[in-house]
Design an enzyme around this catalytic site. Structure first.
Site, short mmCIF file in Angstrom:
data_model
loop_
_atom_site.label_atom_id
_atom_site.label_comp_id
_atom_site.label_asym_id
_atom_site.label_seq_id
_atom_site.Cartn_x
_atom_site.Cartn_y
_atom_site.Cartn_z
N SER A 1 37.39 54.22 73.40
CA SER A 1 36.38 55.23 73.78
C SER A 1 36.32 56.32 72.73
O SER A 1 37.31 56.57 72.02
CB SER A 1 36.77 55.85 75.13
OG SER A 1 35.98 56.98 75.41
N TYR B 1 43.07 59.74 80.88
CA TYR B 1 42.16 58.70 80.37
C TYR B 1 42.08 58.71 78.84
O TYR B 1 42.23 57.66 78.19
CB TYR B 1 40.77 58.93 80.96
CG TYR B 1 39.70 57.99 80.44
CD1 TYR B 1 39.58 56.69 80.94
CD2 TYR B 1 38.81 58.39 79.46
CE1 TYR B 1 38.60 55.83 80.46
CE2 TYR B 1 37.83 57.54 78.97
CZ TYR B 1 37.73 56.26 79.48
OH TYR B 1 36.77 55.41 78.99
P1 NAD Z 1 32.20 49.96 84.82
O1 NAD Z 1 32.56 50.71 86.04
O2 NAD Z 1 30.97 49.15 84.88
O3 NAD Z 1 33.36 49.00 84.39
C1 NAD Z 1 34.72 49.27 84.57
C2 NAD Z 1 35.33 48.07 85.25
O4 NAD Z 1 36.73 48.20 85.23
C3 NAD Z 1 34.93 47.94 86.71
O5 NAD Z 1 33.75 47.19 86.85
C4 NAD Z 1 36.13 47.23 87.30
O6 NAD Z 1 35.83 45.87 87.48
C5 NAD Z 1 37.21 47.37 86.26
N1 NAD Z 1 38.41 47.96 86.85
C6 NAD Z 1 38.74 49.26 86.96
N2 NAD Z 1 39.93 49.37 87.58
C7 NAD Z 1 40.34 48.12 87.87
C8 NAD Z 1 41.48 47.58 88.50
N3 NAD Z 1 42.48 48.34 88.96
N4 NAD Z 1 41.55 46.24 88.64
C9 NAD Z 1 40.56 45.44 88.18
N5 NAD Z 1 39.46 45.88 87.56
C10 NAD Z 1 39.37 47.22 87.42
O7 NAD Z 1 32.13 51.02 83.65
P2 NAD Z 1 32.05 50.86 82.07
O8 NAD Z 1 31.71 52.21 81.60
O9 NAD Z 1 31.24 49.71 81.67
O10 NAD Z 1 33.57 50.60 81.65
C11 NAD Z 1 33.98 49.53 80.83
C12 NAD Z 1 34.98 50.04 79.81
O11 NAD Z 1 34.30 50.91 78.92
C13 NAD Z 1 36.13 50.85 80.40
O12 NAD Z 1 37.32 50.49 79.73
C14 NAD Z 1 35.76 52.26 80.05
O13 NAD Z 1 36.89 53.08 79.94
C15 NAD Z 1 35.09 52.05 78.72
N6 NAD Z 1 34.24 53.15 78.25
C16 NAD Z 1 33.17 53.55 78.97
C17 NAD Z 1 32.39 54.59 78.51
C18 NAD Z 1 31.19 55.08 79.28
O14 NAD Z 1 30.65 56.14 78.91
N7 NAD Z 1 30.73 54.40 80.30
C19 NAD Z 1 32.70 55.21 77.31
C20 NAD Z 1 33.80 54.77 76.59
C21 NAD Z 1 34.56 53.73 77.07
#
Ligand code: NAD
Ligand code: MG
Length: 297
Positions: free
Chosen positions: A189, A202
């Site tokens: 991230s 985080y």
């Molecule tokens: P999202 O909510 O769509 O995806 C996150 C997923 O993590 C969930 O769908 C869930 O299935 C899984 N998850 C969380 N805790 C879990 C657990 N205990 N057991 C099993 N599965 C679990 O959101 P996203 O933003 O697409 O996130 C995907 C990745 O991208 C994450 O690692 C997040 O940290 C990272 N990220 C997101 C952003 C943003 O702005 N959305 C920015 C930087 C990084």
């Protein structure tokens, strides 16, 4: 926009998708977003870049992982996804799109904090896909906390277990099953480089896993297994509406990027496709930033 290749001004793309001050329970659902995110459902066009590959994506039910699952399938890969049981509705939607692309979808729900589940997940994905070439460790936990004194030991531990320990467990379990040519991709991230004061746990996990992946990349390169990282900026996904940000911060979410808007999951998928495919054969231990213009070292 007809597909991801259509020329457009990146500052005005997705002007119709507003981020709203919404709060969802649990880990949140794409299906319940007030203003739906774009996962590339109607636009991602594949061209055989991952023909015949077998991929496992954690958090593949929604957001960035969901968009990546759609893209991988349209590029010719069979895809297994991991997600929490409460996210079955989103997982079914993604599975439907994988199958529509003519590929096999394998659904493996469970909790990434549970070591036994993570180990079994890798075995099951390998067995049900009939192999494993691509591992995307993308599931992640993000909960904002205003004050350090309010950040509980339980949350601190859970964030590390989900974002760091699970990457350790999943790579350890997958290694004996991966052959030369395999690709491992972790999701870091912008928080690893520019931590928000409300995301201490985080942001720290995202720096730790970034470094872990770079070290692992060095270790595995001689075996022909490549490890890389994608570091997204602010992307409109369920995680942001499920405690990832204070709800009142969401209407302005992403406006501090160079492009002046949040990204959509569809804009992340091509980065994962590139790192998964043989096109990136000489890309090892890299972090690919997809953040709309936020300077990183
Ligand atoms: P999202 O909510 O769509 O995806 C996150 C997923 O993590 C969930 O769908 C869930 O299935 C899984 N998850 C969380 N805790 C879990 C657990 N205990 N057991 C099993 N599965 C679990 O959101 P996203 O933003 O697409 O996130 C995907 C990745 O991208 C994450 O690692 C997040 O940290 C990272 N990220 C997101 C952003 C943003 O702005 N959305 C920015 C930087 C990084
Ligand atoms: Mg989800």
């Amino acid at each position: 926009m007809t597909d991801q290749y259509t020329l457009a001004d990146p500052t005005t793309m997705y002007a119709d998708i507003e981020t709203t001050a919404q709060q969802q329970p649990g880990s949140g659902l794409d299906a319940e977003l007030d203003n739906r995110a774009d996962l590339g459902e109607t636009t991602y066009r594949g061209s055989g870049r991952l023909a015949g590959r077998k991929a496992l994506i954690t958090g593949g039910d929604s957001g960035i992982g969901g968009a990546t699952a759609i893209a991988f399938a349209r590029e010719g890969a069979d895809v297994a996804i991991s997600y929490l049981p409460e996210e079955q509705r989103d997982a079914d939607h993604i599975a439907g799109l994988i199958e529509e692309a003519g590929r096999k979808a394998v659904l493996l729900p469970g909790d990434l904090e549970d070591r036994d589940y993570v180990t079994q997940l890798v075995t099951d994905a390998h067995e049900q896909l009939g192999g494993l070439d691509i591992l995307v460790s993308n599931g992640g936990k993000q909960q904002f906390t205003e004050e350090l004194t309010d950040l509980s030991d339980e949350q601190f531990d859970a964030t590390f277990r989900t974002n760091v320990d699970a990457l350790f467990w999943i790579t350890k379990a997958a290694l004996p099953l991966l052959a030369p040519g395999a690709s491992i991709i972790a999701t870091s991230s912008i928080q690893a480089y520019q931590p928000s004061p409300t995301l201490l746990d985080y942001a720290s996990t995202k720096a730790a896993l970034n470094t872990y992946a770079k070290g692992l990349a060095e270790q595995l390169a001689p075996q022909g297994i490549r490890v890389n990282v994608v570091a997204p900026g602010p992307i409109w996904t369920p995680l942001q509406t499920a405690g990832g940000q204070p709800p009142e911060a969401l209407p302005e979410f992403g406006e501090d990027t160079g492009l002046g808007r949040p990204g959509q999951p569809a804009e992340l998928a091509p980065a994962y496709v590139f790192l998964a495919s043989q096109e990136s054969s000489y890309v090892v231990g890299s972090t690919l930033h997809v953040n709309g213009g936020m300077p990183t070292p």
